[in-house]
Design a protein around this motif. Sequence first.
Motif, mmCIF file in Angstrom:
data_model
loop_
_atom_site.group_PDB
_atom_site.id
_atom_site.type_symbol
_atom_site.label_atom_id
_atom_site.label_comp_id
_atom_site.label_asym_id
_atom_site.label_seq_id
_atom_site.Cartn_x
_atom_site.Cartn_y
_atom_site.Cartn_z
ATOM 1 N N LEU A 89 0.930 -1.209 -0.003
ATOM 2 C CA LEU A 89 0.215 0.008 -0.104
ATOM 3 C C LEU A 89 0.676 1.140 0.074
ATOM 4 N N GLU A 94 -3.544 4.990 1.083
ATOM 5 C CA GLU A 94 -4.367 4.244 0.441
ATOM 6 C C GLU A 94 -5.063 3.375 1.476
ATOM 7 N N THR A 99 -8.945 -1.786 -2.804
ATOM 8 C CA THR A 99 -8.512 -0.755 -1.924
ATOM 9 C C THR A 99 -9.264 0.678 -2.623
ATOM 10 N N LYS A 157 -7.631 2.513 -4.556
ATOM 11 C CA LYS A 157 -6.888 2.924 -5.668
ATOM 12 C C LYS A 157 -6.769 1.803 -6.797
#
Length: 124
Positions: free
Chosen positions: A27, A31, A47, A49
Amino acid sequence: MIDFKNGTMFKLKKDLSVREKDVAALLIPGETVLGSYTALRDYIVFTDKRVISVNVQGVTGKKKDYTSMPYSKVSVFSVETSGVFDLDSELEMYFSGVGKIKFEFTGESDIVSIGQAISSYILK
């Protein structure tokens, strides 16, 4: 790495035991893990993202292959909800440079919420 030619995984089930610590090393700062789903030993983590797919390998399961699929590379995605006789739901994502990735979820998964979350990150 995921078998991208096959483009599918076993049916995924929501799993609260997979936590941010399982992918923390991957990560970036800020995030956030949104949710995780398992299929046998393998699992995926959504996540804010990307989607991280974890392929657990070997007898002991200590060896893992992490595949990161950023939402910025998604050109099209499709959500199929469960029905009366077909209790499973599906998420298909088309990543530029890779092609179609298909995730199948058990009927108890909230595929609509997953689709809304992906939309909020793709359609910025």
